[in-house]
Write a protein that holds these residues in place. Structure first.
Motif, PDB file in Angstrom:
ATOM      1  N   ALA A 122     -28.882  22.066   4.258  1.00  0.00           N
ATOM      2  CA  ALA A 122     -29.201  22.021   2.835  1.00  0.00           C
ATOM      3  C   ALA A 122     -28.160  22.825   2.060  1.00  0.00           C
ATOM      4  N   ALA A 123     -28.094  22.590   0.750  1.00  0.00           N
ATOM      5  CA  ALA A 123     -27.141  23.317  -0.088  1.00  0.00           C
ATOM      6  C   ALA A 123     -27.800  23.699  -1.409  1.00  0.00           C
ATOM      7  N   ILE A 124     -27.285  24.755  -1.996  1.00  0.00           N
ATOM      8  CA  ILE A 124     -27.638  25.113  -3.365  1.00  0.00           C
ATOM      9  C   ILE A 124     -26.350  25.061  -4.163  1.00  0.00           C
ATOM     10  N   GLY A 125     -26.423  24.437  -5.336  1.00  0.00           N
ATOM     11  CA  GLY A 125     -25.251  24.302  -6.191  1.00  0.00           C
ATOM     12  C   GLY A 125     -25.629  24.425  -7.652  1.00  0.00           C
ATOM     13  N   THR A 126     -24.630  24.327  -8.485  1.00  0.00           N
ATOM     14  CA  THR A 126     -24.810  24.543  -9.915  1.00  0.00           C
ATOM     15  C   THR A 126     -25.078  23.240 -10.644  1.00  0.00           C
ATOM     16  N   ALA A 130     -20.103  18.375 -10.554  1.00  0.00           N
ATOM     17  CA  ALA A 130     -20.116  17.228  -9.643  1.00  0.00           C
ATOM     18  C   ALA A 130     -20.769  17.610  -8.315  1.00  0.00           C
ATOM     19  N   THR A 131     -20.549  18.839  -7.865  1.00  0.00           N
ATOM     20  CA  THR A 131     -21.186  19.311  -6.641  1.00  0.00           C
ATOM     21  C   THR A 131     -22.708  19.293  -6.794  1.00  0.00           C
ATOM     22  N   GLY A 132     -23.194  19.816  -7.903  1.00  0.00           N
ATOM     23  CA  GLY A 132     -24.632  19.799  -8.172  1.00  0.00           C
ATOM     24  C   GLY A 132     -25.169  18.378  -8.261  1.00  0.00           C
ATOM     25  N   GLU A 137     -28.242  13.883  -6.059  1.00  0.00           N
ATOM     26  CA  GLU A 137     -28.226  12.466  -5.674  1.00  0.00           C
ATOM     27  C   GLU A 137     -28.697  12.266  -4.237  1.00  0.00           C
ATOM     28  N   THR A 138     -28.271  13.133  -3.348  1.00  0.00           N
ATOM     29  CA  THR A 138     -28.602  12.990  -1.927  1.00  0.00           C
ATOM     30  C   THR A 138     -29.887  13.727  -1.541  1.00  0.00           C
ATOM     31  N   ALA A 170     -28.944  15.464   3.840  1.00  0.00           N
ATOM     32  CA  ALA A 170     -27.493  15.656   3.804  1.00  0.00           C
ATOM     33  C   ALA A 170     -26.821  14.924   4.955  1.00  0.00           C
ATOM     34  N   TYR A 171     -27.389  15.067   6.134  1.00  0.00           N
ATOM     35  CA  TYR A 171     -26.823  14.443   7.326  1.00  0.00           C
ATOM     36  C   TYR A 171     -26.856  12.916   7.219  1.00  0.00           C
TER      37      TYR A 171
END
Length: 183
Positions: A122-126, A130-132, A137-138, A170-171
């Motif tokens: 998993a990820a945390i972004g802003t 585009a990263t967020g 989206e995923t 994510a995977y």
């Protein structure tokens, strides 16, 4: 008119292993004021988790992180690409906070996001980057404002739920779309 070409720094999926589920985060990349470096370290005083930070010595933030890494922060300095994979695999959540006020970071994608995807983390972004947008989206994690209080709330919420579900999404996104073979 200018035609733009986007280069997506995908990775091929690695063999999937579930995250350790030990409330661990990692940030492995440049130590820069526009990468939430100080904030993510300071936030650990308020988050029941452990953060691993790695990055090359490129500015004073290296020494700042070294001095301010407390009991919930491990600073491991510069690491190799192979170690990036090992440390990412050893975490539950990859931190990909980028300052949306920086135009390049607003439209660029964090390389570490693709490391997270290839390993099922998993990820945390802003929000507003585009990263967020790709995280949303995923459905591979959570986004928040580029703000320490919002970050603390968002990370805590992500860790209090099943972060492995975001990692699995994510995977699957890496296997189905975001990999070198398809790109």
């Amino acid at each position: 008119d200018i035609d733009a070409t986007f280069v997506v720094l995908c990775r091929d999926p690695e063999p999937y292993t579930p995250p350790p589920n030990d409330r661990s985060l990692c940030y492995l990349g440049p130590l820069h004021k526009n990468r939430f470096t100080k904030e993510m370290v300071q936030a650990m005083d308020h988050i029941d988790a452990h953060l691993v930070v790695a990055g090359p010595r490129t500015n004073d933030l290296y020494d700042w992180v070294l001095r301010n890494a407390g009991p919930r922060v491990s600073f491991i300095g510069r690491i190799s690409e192979m170690e990036v994979t090992q440390w990412t695999r050893a975490s539950d959540v990859v931190v990909t906070m980028l300052n949306p006020a920086d135009r390049c970071l607003r439209v660029g994608l964090a390389n570490k996001l693709f490391d997270a995807m290839s390993l099922g983390r998993a990820a945390i972004g802003t929000r507003g980057t585009a990263t967020g947008d790709l995280i949303e989206e995923t459905i591979m994690g959570i986004t928040c404002e580029y703000d320490i209080e919002d970050y603390i709330y968002a990370v805590s919420a992500l860790l209090d739920t099943d972060a492995s579900a975001g990692g699995r999404n994510a995977y699957e996104a890496c296997k189905s779309r975001y990999n070198w073979q398809i790109e």
